[in-house]
Scaffold this motif. Structure first.
Motif, PDB file in Angstrom:
ATOM      1  N   LYS A 177       0.831  -1.207   0.000  1.00 49.14           N
ATOM      2  CA  LYS A 177       0.000   0.000   0.000  1.00 49.14           C
ATOM      3  C   LYS A 177       0.869   1.263   0.000  1.00 49.14           C
ATOM      4  O   LYS A 177       0.628   2.205  -0.760  1.00 49.14           O
ATOM      5  CB  LYS A 177      -0.920  -0.008   1.221  1.00 49.14           C
ATOM      6  CG  LYS A 177      -1.894   1.152   1.272  1.00 49.14           C
ATOM      7  CD  LYS A 177      -2.828   1.026   2.461  1.00 49.14           C
ATOM      8  CE  LYS A 177      -3.820   2.175   2.519  1.00 49.14           C
ATOM      9  NZ  LYS A 177      -4.711   2.064   3.695  1.00 49.14           N
ATOM     10  N   SER A 178       1.890   1.292   0.854  1.00 50.99           N
ATOM     11  CA  SER A 178       2.782   2.445   0.918  1.00 50.99           C
ATOM     12  C   SER A 178       3.595   2.578  -0.369  1.00 50.99           C
ATOM     13  O   SER A 178       3.824   3.692  -0.866  1.00 50.99           O
ATOM     14  CB  SER A 178       3.713   2.328   2.122  1.00 50.99           C
ATOM     15  OG  SER A 178       4.565   3.449   2.230  1.00 50.99           O
ATOM     16  N   LEU A 179       4.037   1.454  -0.907  1.00 49.70           N
ATOM     17  CA  LEU A 179       4.783   1.464  -2.163  1.00 49.70           C
ATOM     18  C   LEU A 179       3.945   2.053  -3.288  1.00 49.70           C
ATOM     19  O   LEU A 179       4.429   2.869  -4.085  1.00 49.70           O
ATOM     20  CB  LEU A 179       5.223   0.037  -2.513  1.00 49.70           C
ATOM     21  CG  LEU A 179       5.866  -0.168  -3.886  1.00 49.70           C
ATOM     22  CD1 LEU A 179       7.122   0.669  -4.035  1.00 49.70           C
ATOM     23  CD2 LEU A 179       6.189  -1.646  -4.103  1.00 49.70           C
ATOM     24  N   GLN A 180       2.676   1.672  -3.349  1.00 48.08           N
ATOM     25  CA  GLN A 180       1.810   2.190  -4.401  1.00 48.08           C
ATOM     26  C   GLN A 180       1.636   3.696  -4.281  1.00 48.08           C
ATOM     27  O   GLN A 180       1.632   4.425  -5.284  1.00 48.08           O
ATOM     28  CB  GLN A 180       0.444   1.505  -4.361  1.00 48.08           C
ATOM     29  CG  GLN A 180      -0.489   1.926  -5.486  1.00 48.08           C
ATOM     30  CD  GLN A 180       0.058   1.566  -6.855  1.00 48.08           C
ATOM     31  OE1 GLN A 180       0.338   0.411  -7.116  1.00 48.08           O
ATOM     32  NE2 GLN A 180       0.231   2.554  -7.722  1.00 48.08           N
ATOM     33  N   SER A 181       1.515   4.197  -3.038  1.00 48.66           N
ATOM     34  CA  SER A 181       1.356   5.640  -2.866  1.00 48.66           C
ATOM     35  C   SER A 181       2.615   6.377  -3.299  1.00 48.66           C
ATOM     36  O   SER A 181       2.549   7.472  -3.859  1.00 48.66           O
ATOM     37  CB  SER A 181       1.011   5.973  -1.406  1.00 48.66           C
ATOM     38  OG  SER A 181       2.133   5.839  -0.559  1.00 48.66           O
ATOM     39  N   ALA A 182       3.791   5.780  -3.053  1.00 48.83           N
ATOM     40  CA  ALA A 182       5.042   6.394  -3.492  1.00 48.83           C
ATOM     41  C   ALA A 182       5.104   6.449  -5.017  1.00 48.83           C
ATOM     42  O   ALA A 182       5.501   7.461  -5.609  1.00 48.83           O
ATOM     43  CB  ALA A 182       6.239   5.619  -2.939  1.00 48.83           C
ATOM     44  N   LEU A 183       4.692   5.377  -5.670  1.00 48.96           N
ATOM     45  CA  LEU A 183       4.709   5.337  -7.134  1.00 48.96           C
ATOM     46  C   LEU A 183       3.701   6.327  -7.719  1.00 48.96           C
ATOM     47  O   LEU A 183       3.955   6.943  -8.755  1.00 48.96           O
ATOM     48  CB  LEU A 183       4.409   3.918  -7.620  1.00 48.96           C
ATOM     49  CG  LEU A 183       5.478   2.869  -7.295  1.00 48.96           C
ATOM     50  CD1 LEU A 183       5.014   1.484  -7.719  1.00 48.96           C
ATOM     51  CD2 LEU A 183       6.799   3.209  -7.965  1.00 48.96           C
ATOM     52  N   ASP A 184       2.568   6.480  -7.053  1.00 50.32           N
ATOM     53  CA  ASP A 184       1.581   7.458  -7.518  1.00 50.32           C
ATOM     54  C   ASP A 184       2.142   8.874  -7.442  1.00 50.32           C
ATOM     55  O   ASP A 184       1.938   9.701  -8.335  1.00 50.32           O
ATOM     56  CB  ASP A 184       0.307   7.360  -6.676  1.00 50.32           C
ATOM     57  CG  ASP A 184      -0.466   6.065  -6.934  1.00 50.32           C
ATOM     58  OD1 ASP A 184      -0.215   5.427  -7.974  1.00 50.32           O
ATOM     59  OD2 ASP A 184      -1.308   5.702  -6.097  1.00 50.32           O
ATOM     60  N   LYS A 185       2.865   9.158  -6.342  1.00 46.39           N
ATOM     61  CA  LYS A 185       3.470  10.486  -6.196  1.00 46.39           C
ATOM     62  C   LYS A 185       4.535  10.717  -7.261  1.00 46.39           C
ATOM     63  O   LYS A 185       4.655  11.821  -7.812  1.00 46.39           O
ATOM     64  CB  LYS A 185       4.089  10.627  -4.806  1.00 46.39           C
ATOM     65  CG  LYS A 185       3.071  10.689  -3.672  1.00 46.39           C
ATOM     66  CD  LYS A 185       3.771  10.753  -2.321  1.00 46.39           C
ATOM     67  CE  LYS A 185       2.778  10.762  -1.175  1.00 46.39           C
ATOM     68  NZ  LYS A 185       3.443  10.791   0.148  1.00 46.39           N
ATOM     69  N   ALA A 186       5.340   9.681  -7.521  1.00 46.10           N
ATOM     70  CA  ALA A 186       6.383   9.808  -8.534  1.00 46.10           C
ATOM     71  C   ALA A 186       5.779  10.053  -9.910  1.00 46.10           C
ATOM     72  O   ALA A 186       6.283  10.858 -10.696  1.00 46.10           O
ATOM     73  CB  ALA A 186       7.252   8.554  -8.552  1.00 46.10           C
TER      74      ALA A 186
END
Length: 258
Positions: free
Chosen positions: A137-146
């Motif tokens: 979940k946290s990884l996906q949010s980081a990728l969304d921000k990127a």
């Protein structure tokens, strides 16, 4: 005594077989006992619900939102280069008691899985279901921000490129500036709103002025290109030539629209 009819015997045998299969299936455990006992209940899915974020995510290092789990927060920082995940690390993970061992075992595996998959669509590590779900979940949010940052940068770059293209390339000659040692006149090339080349068409000459001009003018040319304006420092030993140079350069830039 009446003999059993063959068809009746076949029906009874088939019914017995079906009953046996149903009985065997009812004895199979309903879930993975390891996951259920470790997590204390039904486990959440680890796969991310949003689309994969590895592609088109630009470049940079981004930290995802902290994901709350039953055993503590999980937060992932990811490095993306050329739209691909090159590094992933957990900046927060469950700790204390048995969680220390689970984290030490699971997080390195999750890091490698994220890099290999190039997205948050990774499998849960056995025995660390909740940590795995929080990680994804946290990884996906980081990728969304990127991805969002990459989109903003692309739009800004396109706008800047469009503005530069609209200005085109201009070659302009400034007014001749009169100095104590002779006139100084500058010609400037402006492309995309930037100074790309400057040359002195006139400069003081004769006697010692030849040496001063030969030393000062190349330095003034480089300074003008680097600064992108006429706001440049005077060359030591060539104060008058420098002043005339900047005056002529400014008049050329004024003609180019600043």
């Amino acid at each position: 005594m009446r003999k059993s009819h063959p068809v009746r015997r076949a029906v009874l045998a088939g019914a017995a077989t079906v009953s046996g299969i149903v009985l065997l299936l009812s004895l199979k455990p309903a879930s993975d006992p390891g996951s259920a006992s470790a997590a204390g209940g039904a486990a959440p899915p680890v796969a991310a619900q949003s689309p994969q974020g590895g592609r088109g995510a630009g470049s940079g290092t981004v930290t995802g939102d902290a994901a709350r789990t039953q055993y503590g927060p999980v937060q992932v920082r990811v490095t993306v280069s050329g739209g691909k995940i090159t590094r992933a690390e957990a900046v927060q993970a469950p700790k204390g008691g048995q969680s220390d061992q689970v984290t030490a075992d699971a997080v390195p595996k999750l890091n490698r899985a994220a890099v290999a998959a190039g997205s948050a669509d990774i499998d849960a590590v056995s025995g660390a279901t909740y940590t795995s779900a929080g990680y994804a979940k946290s990884l996906q949010s980081a990728l969304d921000k990127a991805a969002a940052a990459a989109g903003s940068n692309a739009e800004a770059g396109a706008a800047e490129e469009g503005a530069g293209a609209g200005q085109g390339t201009q070659v302009l000659t400034g007014d001749a500036a009169q100095t104590q040692y002779g006139p100084v006149q500058v010609r400037v090339t402006v492309s995309g709103g930037r100074i790309t080349d400057v040359e002195a068409l006139q400069a003081p000459k004769g006697g010692r002025s030849d040496q001063v001009t030969a030393d000062a003018v190349p330095k003034l040319n480089r300074a003008a290109v680097a600064a992108g304006t006429a706001d440049i420092d005077a060359v030591s030993g060539a104060t008058y030539t420098s002043a005339g140079y900047t005056q002529s350069l400014q008049s050329a830039l004024d003609r180019a629209g600043g």
